[in-house]
Design an enzyme around this catalytic site. Structure first.
Site, short mmCIF file in Angstrom:
data_model
loop_
_atom_site.label_atom_id
_atom_site.label_comp_id
_atom_site.label_asym_id
_atom_site.label_seq_id
_atom_site.Cartn_x
_atom_site.Cartn_y
_atom_site.Cartn_z
N ASP A 286 1.01 -0.95 -0.13
CA ASP A 286 -0.11 0.20 0.11
C ASP A 286 0.84 1.45 0.15
O ASP A 286 2.13 1.10 0.08
CB ASP A 286 -0.89 -0.16 1.36
CG ASP A 286 -2.02 1.10 0.88
OD1 ASP A 286 -2.07 1.48 0.05
OD2 ASP A 286 -3.03 0.72 1.50
C1 BGC Z 1 -5.02 3.32 0.14
C2 BGC Z 1 -5.18 2.73 -1.08
C3 BGC Z 1 -5.10 3.08 -2.18
C4 BGC Z 1 -3.69 3.78 -2.32
C5 BGC Z 1 -3.31 4.35 -3.69
C6 BGC Z 1 -3.47 4.22 0.00
O1 BGC Z 1 -3.68 5.29 1.02
O2 BGC Z 1 -4.78 2.86 1.56
O3 BGC Z 1 -6.46 1.85 -0.81
O4 BGC Z 1 -5.05 2.17 -3.36
O5 BGC Z 1 -3.30 4.53 -1.30
O6 BGC Z 1 -3.85 5.58 -3.63
#
Ligand code: BGC
Length: 753
Positions: free
Chosen positions: A269
């Site tokens: 993530d």
């Molecule tokens: C979130 C994800 C997301 C990623 C990319 C993160 O902060 O938890 O769900 O896909 O950012 O934007």
């Protein structure tokens, strides 16, 4: 010896198998790649602007960029293809969560439809729009089981139930990726795993989940999405049982790779590897890099960890280069599956956004996602309510009545607000056609605002109207990532507005547009009808107007239990009994009478609320009534291990009202006695059945041993010597319901022998 020889023969056979042509191409590429190029391939950086630094990273072989689209994406792609040494195309990723330009209901709303075909179709259309901007990888679906409405990300989830989330997640993957051998947009099922169980509903937080519960509740939706073909998977931010997922070898290696044999791409993530330093399981970014690569995290999103430290770790011998080859192979395989080597430039010069098919689909999904919670007869509105046969005078008001931005909900960066059709805009259209007389007071800008002047004005206008349509709830920024709430009320002075409106003596219809369940029992008591509509996207306005005016009958059902108060959280339907359950003849009719009497006055409930939620999972009314007949079974015994053996459960549902509507019969099963205690009910199937007024339909469900199996320790009591868990059914007695929701119905009984 004989055994050894046959293994040898098998290995020789496998080694002699001609290799898949794509794997051969990957072999050739990997053989040419330098260590730096492999590490670059394993890195994803944010775009969104053209910088010299990013250009250089792309030239050096960057694997992926997030948030770069259209012309910018093509610009960078040209550098990757024409100026990087090996010309490997990049993959452009973005959070396309519930639509790209055309916005569909938030996933929690989509789950309320129980309509897998429509959800799949919405994902297919979403991919078609996103691909026109060059996006070939979306970070969706999110299948985190969510039983805590304080958690803002419940909006992105399919709710509390493992079976429903598994079905919804798989349908979404199928829709995004399409049916052709060249995948249209790669899905990325997230967040692996347990993120929705964060303590206190706080984002990025600690989770403690025993292995059996992980397997029973949290892992199956991931397995279902991977089985549906999801080309990738994202790890979660949470610390699970003491190990953040970015380094959790048990989940990422033992389960994902060894047990499930997953050969897709695992991405971190956003900066989750770096976040481990703050979690406190590593001292610095270099150690975070080591932990993440050892868990076979293949692509690092924005921690810069691999770029900065992986080379040194390989040089120092702490990481074997072979491991990087495995990671790069999975990344390249996804690029081949997307056809990027043949067609790296995807952005269209004249994209066709908001086309009629997308708009019709999102409107239907918004219609199906609204759940009618209460109706004292005022809905559907029609001119019969009007005194002189003239059009009824309707006051449309409330903070969400005309908010083109907020009705779309969380995670929709690419919509154009002006393309959104609000309830007020739709009722203006009904007024133009002479069906109603409209008074409008769309209200304040934010759901959180408080204004006495507004309340006075509402009171004045309500007196001139025959009915008040109040659109309230939460503005979009109150749910989603890092948007957790401790009080799940209607923000600002909405409750006061509703009471003031009701005090005028006029019927009040409340439509709630929100990203989560709200604890608004008192508000619901105060009004005449309630539609719980979540955030419904681009066409939620016409969808709600159609429902309120009776052009369409409501068919949504709650995908999550609604608590009466925050103090009841976590509350979900498939709980286990306590040793002294509240005696409830419907849910607990298997308890011997003596025990039930004993439990009265000494059972498991809240002094203020008893044991009931505000509304149970699966609940929803419509404009007719359905009568569910008894459940009949093809046999009272299901024989174990004689394949194929199955029971057929049947139920006849009669539409006893005056209009055609959709019933959603839900199949629940309970295992009465287990080596590990079992939930009071578990959803195992559902159907959407449209039934004309006065007619009946018979539904059937198949029950096999698989529906009865559950995860338990291998020998029933202790962890097996090899740490094994078993997924199997135990002989014994079962109850089965075909019911309109998780709290109603009479069970039929059968035994597994
Ligand atoms: C979130 C994800 C997301 C990623 C990319 C993160 O902060 O938890 O769900 O896909 O950012 O934007």
């Amino acid at each position: 010896m004989k055994h050894f020889l046959s293994i040898l023969a098998l290995l020789t056979l496998v080694a002699c198998q001609p290799k898949d042509p794509v794997e051969r191409k990957i072999d050739r590429l990997i053989a040419q790649m330098t260590l730096d190029e492999k590490i670059a391939q394993m890195t994803q950086l944010s775009g969104g602007q053209i910088t010299e630094n990013l250009e250089n990273q792309v030239r050096a072989g960057l694997g992926s960029m997030l948030n770069s689209m259209g012309e910018e994406a093509d610009y960078y792609q040209r550098i990757a293809v024409e100026e990087s040494r090996l010309g490997i195309p990049m993959i452009f990723a973005r959070d396309v969560i519930h639509g790209y330009r055309t916005i569909y209901p938030i996933p929690l709303g989509q789950a309320a439809t129980f309509d897998l075909a429509l959800v799949e179709e919405a994902a297919r259309l979403t991919a078609q729009e996103a691909m026109q901007a060059g996006i070939r990888w979306t970070f969706s679906p999110m299948v985190d089981i969510s039983r805590d409405p304080r958690w803002g990300r419940i909006a992105e989830s399919y709710g509390e139930d493992t079976y429903l989330a598994s079905e919804m997640g798989a349908a979404t993957v199928r829709g995004y990726q399409g049916k052709d051998s060249i995948v249209q947009m790669a899905a990325c099922v997230k967040h692996f795993v347990g993120y929705g169980a964060s303590e206190g509903g706080r984002d990025y937080n600690t989770t403690w989940i025993p292995e059996v519960q992980l397997r029973e509740t949290y892992l199956p939706p991931f397995k279902a999405a991977l089985d549906a073909g999801s080309l990738s998977l994202m790890c979660s931010f949470n610390d699970l049982n003491g190990v953040p997922l970015s380094a959790n070898k048990h989940l990422m290696k033992d389960i994902l790779r060894d047990e499930w044999q997953y050969d897709g791409l695992l991405v971190s993530d956003y900066a989750s590897s770096e976040n481990m330093i703050k979690h406190g399981n590593c001292a610095d970014l270099k150690e975070a890099t080591l932990l993440s690569i050892n868990a076979q995290m293949e692509m690092d999103m924005e921690s810069h960890a691999y770029l900065l430290h992986l080379k040194d770790l390989v040089k120092e011998g702490a990481v074997k280069e072979d491991l990087l080859d495995v990671c790069v192979r999975n990344i390249l395989r996804m690029k081949f599956r997307l056809g990027l080597f043949d067609n790296p430039y995807c952005a269209l010069e004249t994209p066709n956004y908001y086309n009629s098919e997308s708009l019709a689909t999102t409107q239907r999904l918004a219609e199906e996602s609204a759940v009618l919670l209460k109706n004292n007869g005022i809905l559907p509105l029609n001119t019969k309510h009007s005194s002189q046969n003239t059009p009824m005078t309707v006051l449309v008001c409330g903070p969400l009545a005309d908010s083109q931005h907020d009705q779309n909900g969380t995670w929709c960066f690419d919509k154009v607000d002006s393309a959104t059709v609000t309830p007020l805009m739709s009722f203006r259209q009904w007024a133009k056609e002479g069906k109603i007389r409209l008074i409008e007071q769309p209200g304040k800008h934010w759901s959180r605002e408080v204004s006495e002047a507004n309340i006075e004005q509402l009171k004045r206008l309500a007196k001139q109207a025959e009915v008040v349509l109040y659109f309230g709830g939460e503005e979009s920024i109150l749910s989603g990532e890092a948007r957790c709430r401790a009080h799940l009320d209607l923000p600002g002075d909405q409750s006061e507005q509703l009471r003031t409106l009701k005090a005028t003596g006029k019927p009040v219809v409340l439509t709630v547009m929100a990203g989560r369940p709200l604890c608004i029992g008192a508000d619901i008591d105060a009004v005449d009808a309630v539609l719980y509509a979540f955030h419904g996207g681009t066409m939620q306005g016409p969808a709600l107007a159609n429902l309120i005016m009776g052009k369409v009958a409501p068919s949504g059902r709650l995908p999550v239990t609604f608590p009466q108060a925050e103090g009841q959280i976590p509350i979900y339907y498939n709980k286990k009994n306590s040793g002294r359950p509240t005696y409830n003849p419907v849910l607990y009719d298997d308890i011997p009478v003596g025990a039930a009497q004993f439990s009265i006055g000494a059972d498991s409930y809240w002094l203020e609320y008893g044991d009931k939620p505000l509304y149970p999972f699966g609940y929803g009314l419509t404009y007719t009534t359905f009568e569910y007949g008894p459940v009949t079974l093809s046999d009272t015994i299901l024989l174990q291990a004689s394949s194929p053996h199955r029971l057929i459960a049947t139920c006849t549902i009669k539409n006893t009202g005056h209009c055609e509507a959709v019933a959603i019969p839900q199949l629940y099963i309970r295992d009465l006695v287990g080596a590990l205690t079992r939930p009071v009910r578990e959803l195992k199937g559902f159907q959407r059945v449209s039934i004309p007024a006065g007619e009946s339909r018979t539904v059937t469900f198949e029950i096999t041993e698989e529906e009865l199996a559950y995860w338990h320790l291998a020998d029933g009591i202790t962890l097996g010597a090899d740490g094994a868990y078993a997924f199997s059914a135990e002989k014994g007695d079962f109850h089965v319901w075909i019911a309109p929701n998780s709290a109603e119905g009479e069970p039929a009984k059968f035994a597994l022998r």
